[in-house]
Design a protein around this motif. Structure first.
Motif, short mmCIF file in Angstrom:
data_model
loop_
_atom_site.label_atom_id
_atom_site.label_comp_id
_atom_site.label_asym_id
_atom_site.label_seq_id
_atom_site.Cartn_x
_atom_site.Cartn_y
_atom_site.Cartn_z
N ALA A 248 0.80 -1.26 -0.11
CA ALA A 248 0.16 0.01 -0.10
C ALA A 248 0.79 1.25 0.09
CB ALA A 248 -0.84 -0.13 1.26
N ARG A 249 1.95 1.35 0.82
CA ARG A 249 2.73 2.45 0.88
C ARG A 249 3.52 2.58 -0.48
NH1 ARG A 249 6.55 1.48 6.14
NH2 ARG A 249 7.56 3.68 5.11
N ALA A 250 3.97 1.49 -1.06
CA ALA A 250 4.66 1.59 -2.43
C ALA A 250 3.68 1.93 -3.41
CB ALA A 250 5.25 0.12 -2.79
N SER A 251 2.30 1.67 -3.34
CA SER A 251 1.50 2.15 -4.26
C SER A 251 1.14 3.54 -4.16
CB SER A 251 0.27 1.39 -4.11
OG SER A 251 0.32 -0.05 -4.31
N ARG A 252 1.06 3.99 -3.03
CA ARG A 252 0.93 5.44 -2.92
C ARG A 252 1.98 6.18 -3.60
NH1 ARG A 252 -1.79 3.94 2.07
NH2 ARG A 252 0.30 4.14 3.06
N ILE A 253 3.33 5.72 -3.45
CA ILE A 253 4.67 6.53 -3.77
C ILE A 253 4.49 6.41 -5.40
CG2 ILE A 253 7.00 6.32 -4.24
CD1 ILE A 253 7.15 5.17 -1.19
N ALA A 254 3.96 5.23 -5.69
CA ALA A 254 3.87 4.99 -7.33
C ALA A 254 2.88 5.99 -7.94
CB ALA A 254 3.61 3.59 -7.53
N GLU A 255 1.69 6.18 -7.34
CA GLU A 255 0.76 6.89 -8.05
C GLU A 255 1.14 8.46 -7.88
OE1 GLU A 255 -3.97 7.39 -7.24
OE2 GLU A 255 -2.72 7.36 -5.43
N SER A 256 2.13 8.76 -6.75
CA SER A 256 2.42 10.17 -6.74
C SER A 256 3.34 10.51 -7.85
CB SER A 256 3.07 10.38 -5.36
OG SER A 256 4.43 9.90 -5.31
N TYR A 257 4.07 9.38 -8.31
CA TYR A 257 5.03 9.81 -9.68
C TYR A 257 4.15 9.87 -10.81
CZ TYR A 257 9.42 10.23 -7.53
OH TYR A 257 10.44 10.54 -6.82
N GLY A 258 2.86 9.65 -10.96
CA GLY A 258 2.14 9.67 -12.05
C GLY A 258 1.71 8.49 -12.89
N TYR A 259 2.06 7.15 -12.27
CA TYR A 259 1.77 5.85 -12.89
C TYR A 259 0.20 5.74 -12.96
CZ TYR A 259 6.64 4.61 -13.16
OH TYR A 259 7.87 4.77 -13.43
N LEU A 260 -0.18 5.28 -14.18
CA LEU A 260 -1.63 5.26 -14.42
C LEU A 260 -2.43 3.83 -13.88
CD1 LEU A 260 -1.89 6.53 -17.97
CD2 LEU A 260 -2.14 7.82 -15.70
N GLU A 261 -1.52 3.08 -13.57
CA GLU A 261 -2.05 1.73 -12.96
C GLU A 261 -0.77 0.97 -12.18
OE1 GLU A 261 -3.03 -1.38 -16.27
OE2 GLU A 261 -1.71 -2.80 -15.00
N ILE A 262 -1.39 0.25 -11.18
CA ILE A 262 -0.57 -0.33 -10.22
C ILE A 262 -0.72 -2.06 -10.57
CG2 ILE A 262 0.68 -0.62 -7.93
CD1 ILE A 262 0.58 2.25 -8.66
N ASN A 263 0.35 -2.74 -10.84
CA ASN A 263 0.37 -4.04 -11.01
C ASN A 263 1.34 -5.08 -10.31
OD1 ASN A 263 1.55 -6.66 -12.76
ND2 ASN A 263 -0.68 -6.29 -13.36
N LEU A 264 0.58 -5.97 -9.59
CA LEU A 264 1.14 -6.93 -8.62
C LEU A 264 1.66 -7.99 -9.42
CD1 LEU A 264 1.74 -7.43 -5.67
CD2 LEU A 264 -0.29 -8.63 -5.57
N ASN A 265 2.93 -8.40 -9.11
CA ASN A 265 3.77 -9.56 -9.69
C ASN A 265 3.61 -10.62 -8.88
OD1 ASN A 265 5.65 -11.28 -10.53
ND2 ASN A 265 7.18 -9.82 -10.85
N VAL A 266 2.60 -11.50 -9.49
CA VAL A 266 2.30 -13.04 -8.97
C VAL A 266 2.83 -13.98 -10.04
CG1 VAL A 266 0.61 -14.54 -7.90
CG2 VAL A 266 0.36 -12.15 -7.82
N GLY A 267 3.97 -13.47 -10.92
CA GLY A 267 4.27 -14.51 -11.84
C GLY A 267 5.80 -14.92 -12.27
N CYS A 268 6.70 -14.03 -11.41
CA CYS A 268 8.02 -14.43 -11.74
C CYS A 268 8.60 -15.39 -10.97
CB CYS A 268 8.84 -12.84 -11.19
SG CYS A 268 10.58 -13.03 -11.53
N PRO A 269 9.37 -16.47 -11.44
CA PRO A 269 9.75 -17.49 -10.83
C PRO A 269 10.97 -17.53 -10.15
CG PRO A 269 10.12 -17.91 -13.20
CD PRO A 269 9.51 -16.31 -13.06
N SER A 270 11.77 -16.44 -10.42
CA SER A 270 13.39 -16.38 -10.18
C SER A 270 13.39 -16.69 -8.71
CB SER A 270 13.98 -14.85 -10.40
OG SER A 270 13.74 -14.12 -9.37
N ASP A 271 14.66 -17.24 -8.22
CA ASP A 271 14.82 -17.76 -6.75
C ASP A 271 14.86 -16.52 -5.95
OD1 ASP A 271 15.38 -20.41 -7.61
OD2 ASP A 271 17.81 -20.05 -7.94
#
Length: 332
Positions: free
Chosen positions: A79-102
């Motif tokens: 939530a905190r990171a999303s607020r930061i991202a929105e304040s920078y002007g991003y139009l969408e916040i996407n959550l990563n539930v796909g990356c398989p790296s260690d």
């Protein structure tokens, strides 16, 4: 505030790719398509909260429409990171539930969250409550020994309780044990039909198809029964593919650039502005190596940029000379 919903027409999107879809890559892709939604590399929630935010997620307004992908598994931190991202002007916040790296697994985020749909739901609820822009999720069919037939539908049914309406589905299960991220791009097999069945069962959700789409033609052939497609490696390695997106996906009267030569010239203002800020030319041109892929002069173009863009003081003239090296072959 910008009306995000009006700008985010996700019929075609370019995937978030670590070490690739940085701000210079996105600025270049935007020269080729005005309409596609572009995604950032994944930004880790704690890095945004404690790190150098302008360096991590700063971007040029010319990149819009652009969305940011976050990685994490703690609702409060996301939530905190999303607020930061929105304040920078991003139009969408996407959550990563796909990356398989260690590295991602060790932080308890990415594809391993497919095993915890309730936690994903709670993360997305917190993110949506923190911002006014759309929040979306990108995920797999399942992981390891999970049965995609059961996992995918159960995951989406639970996660949609968050109010999230856009699901970007990488149509392949991820193996978190014994396979590298590279190997996870090839096995197990893709299942586009399962994603189409998901859309049929959840018609009120926006379902985007991702994973293994080797070209724009391939994406167009497989997009039926879904709401849009997301290209990753194909868009990066053969960026001229993007030059057809506006007319073929969005019905635009014409494409932004008629030739790769025009695209390079259209990118000139951005390149020169970045050079004035002290950015090294190679950091910009490394994303342009595939511009002439499959066209006459492709090898000369790659060679010219690879050999000269890293040299001290390299500037716009390197690109001019690279184009001059290509022109004879292109004219044949």
């Amino acid at each position: 505030m910008t009306d995000s919903a009006a700008l985010l027409d996700r019929r075609f999107t370019v995937a978030p790719m670590m070490d690739w879809t940085d701000r210079h890559c996105r600025a270049f892709h935007r020269v080729l398509t005005r309409r596609a939604v572009l995604y950032t590399e994944m930004a880790v929630d704690q890095a945004l909260i404690h790190g150098d935010v302008p360096r991590l997620i700063g971007f040029d307004a010319s990149e819009h429409p652009v969305a940011i992908q976050l990685g994490g598994s703690d609702p409060e931190l996301l939530a905190r990171a999303s607020r930061i991202a929105e304040s920078y002007g991003y139009l969408e916040i996407n959550l990563n539930v796909g990356c398989p790296s260690d590295r991602v697994q060790s932080g308890k985020f990415g594809a391993c969250l497919m095993r915890e749909p309730e936690l994903v739901r709670d993360c997305l609820i917190a993110m949506r409550e923190a911002v006014s822009v759309p929040v979306t999720v990108k995920h797999r069919l399942g992981v390891d020994d999970q049965d995609p037939e059961k996992t995918l539908f159960g995951f989406v049914e639970t996660v949609r309780e968050s109010g999230v309406e856009t699901f970007i589905v990488h149509a392949r299960k991820a193996w978190l044990k014994g396979l590298s991220p590279k190997e996870n791009r090839d096995v197990p097999p893709l299942d586009y039909e399962l994603v189409r069945r998901l859309k049929a069962e959840q018609p009120d959700l926006e379902i985007l198809l991702n994973g293994g789409l080797e070209s724009l033609e391939h994406g167009l052939a497989e997009r039926h029964g879904t709401d849009g497609i997301m290209l990753g490696r194909a868009a990066y390695h053969t960026p001229w593919t993007l030059a057809e997106v506006d007319t073929r996906l969005y019905g635009a009267a014409s494409d932004p650039c008629a030739t790769p030569f025009e695209a390079v010239e259209a990118y000139r203002h951005y390149v020169e502005a970045q050079l004035e800020r002290g950015v090294k030319l190679h950091a910009i041109t490394r994303h342009m190596l595939g511009l002439f892929a499959g066209r006459p002069g492709a090898r000369k173009w790659r060679q010219a940029l690879s050999e000269r863009a890293n040299r001290p003081g390299a500037g716009w003239q390197v690109l001019e000379d690279a184009l001059d090296a290509v022109r004879p072959a292109a004219a044949e």
